[in-house]
Enzyme design. Structure first.
Site, PDB file in Angstrom:
ATOM      1  N   CYS A 142       0.824  -1.212   0.000  1.00  0.00           N
ATOM      2  CA  CYS A 142       0.000   0.000   0.000  1.00  0.00           C
ATOM      3  C   CYS A 142       0.861   1.267   0.000  1.00  0.00           C
ATOM      4  O   CYS A 142       1.599   1.507  -0.940  1.00  0.00           O
ATOM      5  CB  CYS A 142      -0.993  -0.028   1.153  1.00  0.00           C
ATOM      6  SG  CYS A 142      -2.380   1.122   0.904  1.00  0.00           S
ATOM      7  N   HIS A 235      -4.220  -4.399   0.110  1.00  0.00           N
ATOM      8  CA  HIS A 235      -3.977  -4.970   1.441  1.00  0.00           C
ATOM      9  C   HIS A 235      -4.422  -6.429   1.485  1.00  0.00           C
ATOM     10  O   HIS A 235      -5.390  -6.774   2.177  1.00  0.00           O
ATOM     11  CB  HIS A 235      -4.744  -4.183   2.503  1.00  0.00           C
ATOM     12  CG  HIS A 235      -4.103  -2.904   2.920  1.00  0.00           C
ATOM     13  ND1 HIS A 235      -2.975  -2.857   3.714  1.00  0.00           N
ATOM     14  CD2 HIS A 235      -4.418  -1.619   2.628  1.00  0.00           C
ATOM     15  CE1 HIS A 235      -2.631  -1.594   3.921  1.00  0.00           C
ATOM     16  NE2 HIS A 235      -3.484  -0.822   3.279  1.00  0.00           N
ATOM     17  N   GLU A 237      -3.256  -8.686   3.153  1.00  0.00           N
ATOM     18  CA  GLU A 237      -3.082  -9.193   4.524  1.00  0.00           C
ATOM     19  C   GLU A 237      -4.256  -8.879   5.432  1.00  0.00           C
ATOM     20  O   GLU A 237      -4.349  -9.424   6.543  1.00  0.00           O
ATOM     21  CB  GLU A 237      -1.798  -8.613   5.129  1.00  0.00           C
ATOM     22  CG  GLU A 237      -1.909  -7.213   5.705  1.00  0.00           C
ATOM     23  CD  GLU A 237      -1.908  -6.091   4.671  1.00  0.00           C
ATOM     24  OE1 GLU A 237      -1.905  -4.912   5.067  1.00  0.00           O
ATOM     25  OE2 GLU A 237      -1.908  -6.404   3.464  1.00  0.00           O
TER      26      GLU A 237
END
Length: 302
Positions: A142, A235, A237
């Site tokens: 990001c 993102h 994750e």
């Protein structure tokens, strides 16, 4: 992959409940193998959440991984206790003499600032330059991806008219790239940012490869042609509820914010979000660890 992390790290209990294979220092020393050494520069405000999210993804391969957590010493964090930082984190000055097999640079909610106005920008530049010779492969996420693209390749970011927030469908560029092995031709991944980079700037740069993009969210996955640097503008994750938490936080602040796109079932924020990007995230991180860290790193760093 068994992740070697401190016994007292809060993420350890959470991951063990999820049956993620983790081990502490005492067990790790009994294994006569060469573990991968990964340093995570955690720039996110809620560091404990980000630790857990990243360690979950790094625990999905058959090798042992030693984790070093890093934070910028030139920034005063207000959302993570100094006790936690002192117990589990290092500063750049403490690790810059070392070599690492891989590095992750996280995002940070500071897109509104020009890079040079970020208080720890000089320190981050020093870390990114150090990584050129001391780290086999660096993964940027990001804002970390935008910072890396800007510093290494001069790619400027630009402000979006409204926040890009949601779970978007992405397409793979038809390239025989190891990082993309096993990924579906189309897949979903979350985005949460106020800025973007131009797709044309990536495509026209002689040292960069565009690997994946979204018709709505823009550039997603970029790699340097020497395969040393990988950039993810989203993102993967994130937990299932992370975008929901961010949305509710922004609403509580009275911000004029749009509901995350393609996220809540039936576009109803009362409905529990469904995680549709789990397999993509696991495979992407496993490919990075295998092909760009484990297969490329020297057994003994000189």
């Amino acid at each position: 992959m068994p992740i070697n992390i401190p016994r007292e790290l809060p993420a350890k209990t959470i991951l063990e409940k999820e049956r993620i294979f983790v081990m502490d220092d005492l067990r790790a020393v009994t294994q006569d193998i060469r573990p991968l050494n990964i340093v995570i520069l955690n720039l996110m405000p809620e560091k404990e959440k980000t630790e857990t999210q990243l360690l979950r993804l790094l625990g999905n391969s058959p090798l042992q991984v030693n984790i070093t957590l890093l934070y910028p010493a030139t920034h005063e964090t207000k959302t993570t206790s100094q006790i936690h930082l002192d117990q589990f984190y290092k500063t750049f000055g403490e690790i810059k003499h070392r070599k690492y097999d891989g590095m992750i640079i996280t995002g940070a909610p500071i897109e509104h600032l020009p890079f040079e106005e970020v208080d720890y920008w000089p320190e981050l530049v020093a870390i990114m330059d150090w990584a050129k010779t001391n780290v086999t492969s660096t993964l940027h996420i990001c804002w970390g991806a935008q910072a890396g693209l800007y510093h290494h390749f001069g790619i400027e970011k630009y402000n979006l008219p409204q926040k890009c927030s949601g779970v978007f469908r992405h397409h793979l560029v038809d390239e025989p790239i190891k990082l993309l092995r096993g990924l579906d031709d189309q897949f979903c991944s979350p985005h949460s940012r106020h800025t973007d980079v131009h797709k044309e700037a990536i495509e026209q740069h002689p040292d960069l490869l565009l690997l994946s993009h979204s018709d709505e969210a823009g550039v997603y996955l970029v790699m340097s042609k020497d395969e040393r640097f990988i950039f993810i503008t989203g993102h993967p994750e994130y937990d299932a509820e992370t975008l929901q938490q961010e949305y509710m936080r922004d609403l509580s602040k009275g911000l004029d914010i749009h509901m995350p796109a393609y996220y809540f079932p039936g576009d109803n924020p009362d409905n529990k979000p469904v995680k549709t990007w789990r397999s993509h995230a696991y495979l992407l991180f496993m490919n990075w660890l295998n092909y760009y860290v484990y297969q490329e790193t020297p057994y003994i760093w000189e």
